[in-house]
Design a protein around this motif. Sequence first.
Motif, PDB file in Angstrom:
ATOM      1  N   PRO A  22       0.780  -1.244  -0.061  1.00 43.25           N
ATOM      2  CA  PRO A  22      -0.026  -0.199  -0.374  1.00 43.25           C
ATOM      3  C   PRO A  22       0.709   1.422   0.054  1.00 43.25           C
ATOM      4  N   HIS A  23       1.944   1.257   0.550  1.00 43.58           N
ATOM      5  CA  HIS A  23       2.763   2.391   0.816  1.00 43.58           C
ATOM      6  C   HIS A  23       3.898   2.583  -0.024  1.00 43.58           C
ATOM      7  N   ALA A  24       4.078   1.469  -0.951  1.00 40.92           N
ATOM      8  CA  ALA A  24       5.437   1.349  -1.951  1.00 40.92           C
ATOM      9  C   ALA A  24       5.059   2.032  -3.211  1.00 40.92           C
ATOM     10  N   THR A  25       6.323   2.574  -3.852  1.00 39.30           N
ATOM     11  CA  THR A  25       6.235   3.043  -5.048  1.00 39.30           C
ATOM     12  C   THR A  25       6.909   2.159  -6.073  1.00 39.30           C
ATOM     13  N   PHE A  26       7.852   1.357  -5.237  1.00 39.60           N
ATOM     14  CA  PHE A  26       8.788   0.189  -6.190  1.00 39.60           C
ATOM     15  C   PHE A  26       9.158  -0.929  -5.234  1.00 39.60           C
ATOM     16  N   PRO A  27       9.093  -2.130  -5.482  1.00 38.04           N
ATOM     17  CA  PRO A  27       9.473  -3.073  -4.437  1.00 38.04           C
ATOM     18  C   PRO A  27      10.970  -2.922  -4.174  1.00 38.04           C
ATOM     19  N   ALA A  34       5.622  -8.635 -12.930  1.00 37.25           N
ATOM     20  CA  ALA A  34       4.745  -7.407 -13.182  1.00 37.25           C
ATOM     21  C   ALA A  34       4.464  -6.582 -11.846  1.00 37.25           C
ATOM     22  N   LEU A  35       4.673  -5.335 -12.340  1.00 31.70           N
ATOM     23  CA  LEU A  35       4.000  -4.314 -11.314  1.00 31.70           C
ATOM     24  C   LEU A  35       3.179  -3.478 -11.834  1.00 31.70           C
ATOM     25  N   GLY A  41      -1.530   2.228  -4.027  1.00 30.65           N
ATOM     26  CA  GLY A  41      -0.222   1.295  -3.759  1.00 30.65           C
ATOM     27  C   GLY A  41       0.249   0.656  -4.898  1.00 30.65           C
ATOM     28  N   LEU A  42       1.261  -0.086  -4.620  1.00 30.90           N
ATOM     29  CA  LEU A  42       1.793  -1.171  -5.642  1.00 30.90           C
ATOM     30  C   LEU A  42       1.234  -2.656  -5.587  1.00 30.90           C
TER      31      LEU A  42
END
Length: 131
Positions: A22-27, A34-35, A41-42
């Motif tokens: 929920p609070h990430a922009t990239f893993p 896939a993203l 969120g992500l």
Amino acid sequence: MSSPIAQRLQVVPSVFAVDHLPHATFPEDDEWIALVRAPEGLTVVRETWPSGSGERWIGLYGGATAHDLDVPGMLAAIVGPLAEAAIPVFVASTYHADLVLVPEQRARLAVTVLEEAGHRVDTRHLQPADG
């Protein structure tokens, strides 16, 4: 009911997990397939180990019937019959085809439904049913 756009699908030899960060922009790692970044969120699709916890997904890929982006109905021809059979899906689309994930415990039923809809499914990577 036969699909107007019959496709050749293959079961992908990997098992997948779908995670929501929920609070990430990239893993934090690069172990993803896939993203999708959205306001909430992500979403991350990654391969999972055979002993991985959480819901496991089996991938069906239509790479054998790759298509241009302007061909209508390709994804609908796959997810429509699955929806009618109450099989949940998660989809990651590529430039040429779609990766349709179904819950592992529903994979055999998904194959049957798709074949009854006129699709051909290569199941050589589908694990035998527990028995």
